[in-house]
Enzyme design. Structure first.
Site, PDB file in Angstrom:
ATOM      1  N   ASP A 408       0.821  -1.203   0.000  1.00 55.38           N
ATOM      2  CA  ASP A 408       0.000   0.000   0.000  1.00 55.38           C
ATOM      3  C   ASP A 408       0.857   1.257   0.000  1.00 55.38           C
ATOM      4  O   ASP A 408       1.924   1.305   0.598  1.00 55.38           O
ATOM      5  CB  ASP A 408      -0.891  -0.018   1.251  1.00 55.38           C
ATOM      6  CG  ASP A 408      -1.802   1.179   1.339  1.00 55.38           C
ATOM      7  OD1 ASP A 408      -2.676   1.315   0.473  1.00 55.38           O
ATOM      8  OD2 ASP A 408      -1.629   1.984   2.275  1.00 55.38           O
ATOM      9  N   GLU A 460       0.925  -0.543  -5.109  1.00 52.19           N
ATOM     10  CA  GLU A 460      -0.039   0.531  -5.338  1.00 52.19           C
ATOM     11  C   GLU A 460       0.791   1.812  -5.440  1.00 52.19           C
ATOM     12  O   GLU A 460       1.179   2.404  -4.434  1.00 52.19           O
ATOM     13  CB  GLU A 460      -1.044   0.640  -4.190  1.00 52.19           C
ATOM     14  CG  GLU A 460      -2.146   1.650  -4.498  1.00 52.19           C
ATOM     15  CD  GLU A 460      -2.539   2.523  -3.322  1.00 52.19           C
ATOM     16  OE1 GLU A 460      -3.552   3.223  -3.437  1.00 52.19           O
ATOM     17  OE2 GLU A 460      -1.849   2.501  -2.289  1.00 52.19           O
TER      18      GLU A 460
END
Length: 728
Positions: A408, A460
């Protein structure tokens, strides 16, 4: 009984013991010297007796401090001997082993590797481990706190009294260790730390806890994890190059995917079989879970984790979590988990100022604080911190058989000026904005994952940072895949436009092909697009109710035939109408409506089509796998392209109409003459469409068109995507 002499530590030392200020407990407590002498701190006992290992009395100890320091010297003995302690208080009597007579748990190599930042299986030593040590059952505790004056393990087993179990300090790496007899699986614990300035810190959870209390509880839990794995067929496949395989990912927030009676949150063991059956039926290849590492704040959805080695206890214990993964694997479904090394919350029981100093984070807020999330940033340049995080990644992949980690907020790690004003960041040593320590950390993580596991990593990453999914030895970051955030934003903007205006935004759909093969991309329609006032996917579509469903059907079909792997957040497959909320179940009752059921059927068939036709996946990451037929037909809101596999794979032609009108005698260039079979039509009646199309076939013959040697005239349904392949 032995004859004993009544001496012992001086008054100052005894006072340090009872005040919890003894920084080196093993120099005083336990057995020392010749003749051997024993010192014990037992504030809950009125009398302490030394006994042999069979329970025979050896000596009654002398209370040398009124708050529970006991001592005995054995003048007739010349060698150390094994012993136990019989304690008494009123009518109560109990036997216990003295942890301060036992040998160290850590080896010198563990200490050396940790100090070097190269202990790749850190979880095998740090944390809490139920073991047999020196013939005694108990739990070993090891924690890193190099600047602490004293560290103790506390729990119900010692009335949360930090004076009772101060730990041994290992000078080489700043580690503290203690084996505590009789403590076992299920016991709660924390660490009590006296900081560098002598202040008593809030109790800290174990950074390497393998299990934690269910929030709002914050204690760590001693765990003995021995999953009953039966997924050998799945794990035995080894590390796979997924670039040429079909990958369609169903993104799930476990607490709100489906709930039980009375809105009850389902456990890992309850949801595992249901989820596996559903995902298998829908044809997705993988499930991706929003973070399941322990986190104190439920509305963070797991993106503010504290337990980097602990599956959240909201849904069960670690064995239950493993059982869910095992069930998905037995159903042939890969498991991806979101992993968050970019930041951590400042909750006082967590990593923040763990030993009274900025240990895991940076001291300077210009390096160590995220304003966007009110969270702290790891000091990736510190060996022990990068080792801790790298070990966390390997832990999930090795111990819980996770197939891939989606990392993330990578962009926030790569740039020192991420979401900061001109005077709110510090340039790197070359004067640039890149976070060189974070870049090295990510490369090291990806290298270790590739070398030591069969797992994959997915970034990401929302910027144009070069080489995110390029190998490390080619100067890349080493991720296997990267989320294509640009594609997602552009295409959703196009779809939100009224079809009358789409001709002016045609490039939003085509621009992504200019860079589609610069990385190994995943096309994400993720949870981020259906929260914070953004509505649902269906809600983003313009027009009346029929048009909204038709737009979404055409758009998902565009996505499934576009180069790149697929990711769809739960609920998108059947047209969830309300914006997603983590506090409630998806609206499964919508499937009683034929429009929603039709959309779900469409996604199921898209997965089947994608998996069964190599042209749609075999060269997802290669420019040779895509060719425009006509990408410039803005006036008709139409797009057509070819997908190609390897030699021997039949090509696939895709024609999209994003206008709400049917186009008859719409000519499309094709690479070969003959019949082309209509293998997919998003306007089919079973999906809720009008049923218009080409009767299952189109004939390519005659003149070339669009640079292709031949062409076909076909009916292009309104707001629809067609997929054709040569009829063999």
């Amino acid at each position: 009984m032995d004859k004993v002499s009544r001496s012992g530590p001086d008054a100052a030392t005894c006072e340090a013991i009872v005040r919890g200020r003894l920084s080196d407990p093993f120099s005083v407590l336990g057995m020392h010297g010749t003749p051997p002498a024993i010192t014990v701190f037992a504030p809950d006992a009125s009398e302490v007796e030394v006994v042999d290992m069979k329970g025979a009395p050896l000596a009654t100890m002398d209370r040398i401090h009124p708050e529970g320091v006991f001592h005995a010297t054995f003048p007739r003995r010349r060698k150390a001997f094994a012993y136990r302690l019989r304690c008494k208080a009123g009518d109560n009597e109990w036997l216990r082993d003295d942890p301060y007579r036992l040998s160290p748990v850590l080896g010198e190599m563990d200490e050396y590797l940790f100090a070097e930042g190269r202990h790749e299986e850190l979880w095998t030593k740090l944390g809490a481990h139920p073991i047999t040590h020196d013939g005694i059952e108990g739990t070993s505790f090891v924690v890193w706190a190099p600047n602490a004056r004293r560290v103790s393990v506390v729990g119900h087993f010692n009335a949360w009294d930090g004076r009772r179990h101060p730990m041994r300090r290992r000078l080489g790496g700043g580690l503290w260790e203690l084996f505590v007899p009789e403590v076992g699986a299920g016991d709660l614990y924390k660490f009590e730390i006296v900081g560098v300035h002598g202040d008593l810190l809030p109790l800290k959870a174990d950074p390497l806890a393998f299990q934690m209390e269910e929030p709002p509880g914050t204690a760590s839990v001693v765990a003995r994890i021995s999953p009953d794995w039966t997924d050998d067929e799945w794990t035995g496949r080894g590390r796979r190059d997924l670039r040429g395989e079909p990958v369609s990912i169903y993104e799930v927030h476990l607490g709100s995917w489906r709930r039980g009676d009375g809105d009850r949150v389902l456990s890992y063991t309850e949801v595992g079989p249901i989820l596996a059956d559903y995902v298998q039926d829908m044809g997705f290849t993988h499930v991706e879970f929003l973070p399941l590492s322990e986190h104190p704040y439920t509305p963070s959805w797991g993106y503010q984790p504290i337990g980097m080695f602990a599956p959240t206890s909201r849904f069960g214990d670690p064995a239950d979590f493993a059982a869910m993964v095992n069930h998905l694997h037995e159903a042939g479904i890969g498991v991806i988990m979101d992993w968050v090394p970019a930041h951590f919350p400042s909750d006082e029981h967590g990593l923040a100022r763990f030993d009274g100093t900025a240990l895991y984070e940076h001291e300077d807020p210009r390096l160590g604080f995220h304003k966007d999330w009110n969270t702290l940033i790891y000091n990736f340049g510190r060996n022990e911190v990068s080792n801790f995080l790298r070990a966390s990644a390997l832990y999930w992949l090795k111990e819980f058989h996770i197939d891939a980690l989606r990392v993330d907020a990578v962009a926030s790690m790569l740039y020192l000026d991420y979401s900061r004003g001109p005077d709110e960041w510090i340039p790197n040593r070359y004067g640039g904005r890149e976070n060189l320590d974070a870049i090295d950390f990510l490369r090291n993580v990806n290298t270790q994952v590739a070398e030591r596991t069969t797992g994959q990593t997915i970034a990401e990453e929302s910027t144009a940072f070069p080489g995110v999914s390029r190998p490390v030895d080619q100067d890349g970051l080493g991720f296997d895949f990267k989320w294509n955030m640009g594609w997602m934003h552009d295409t959703l903007q196009y779809m939100a436009e009224d079809p009358l205006n789409r001709r002016w935004h045609h490039d939003k759909m085509t621009f992504g092909l200019h860079y589609a093969f610069s990385e190994n991309f995943v096309l994400p329609l993720s949870h981020d697009e259906v929260v914070h006032g953004k509505g649902s996917l269906l809600g983003k579509m313009p027009g009346d109710r029929w048009q909204r469903f038709a737009n979404l059907r055409a758009y998902l079909s565009w996505m499934w035939t576009h180069p790149g792997k697929k990711l769809l957040f739960m609920g998108g497959e059947f047209g969830q109408e309300r914006e997603w909320s983590h506090d409630r179940s998806l609206d499964w009752h919508l499937l009683d409506d034929p429009n929603h059921a039709g959309l779900q059927r469409l996604v199921r068939d898209l997965n089947a089509c994608y998996r069964s036709h190599p042209a749609l996946h075999a060269r997802d990451c290669e420019p040779e796998g895509f060719q425009w037929i006509d990408g410039g037909d803005a006036d008709n809101n139409a797009f057509s392209f070819l997908r190609k596999g390897h030699d021997g794979d039949a090509p696939v032609a895709v024609i999209c109409n994003f206008a709400p009108v049917q186009r008859s005698e719409f000519r499309v260039g094709l690479p070969s003459a003959g019949n082309w079979r209509e293998i997919f039509n998003s306007d089919a009646t079973e999906y809720g469409g009008t049923g218009s199309g080409n009767g299952g076939y189109v004939s390519a013959e005659g003149d070339g068109w669009h640079g292709q040697p031949t062409s076909a005239s076909l009916t292009l349904p309104p707001l629809a995507t067609l997929v054709l392949t040569p009829d063999e």
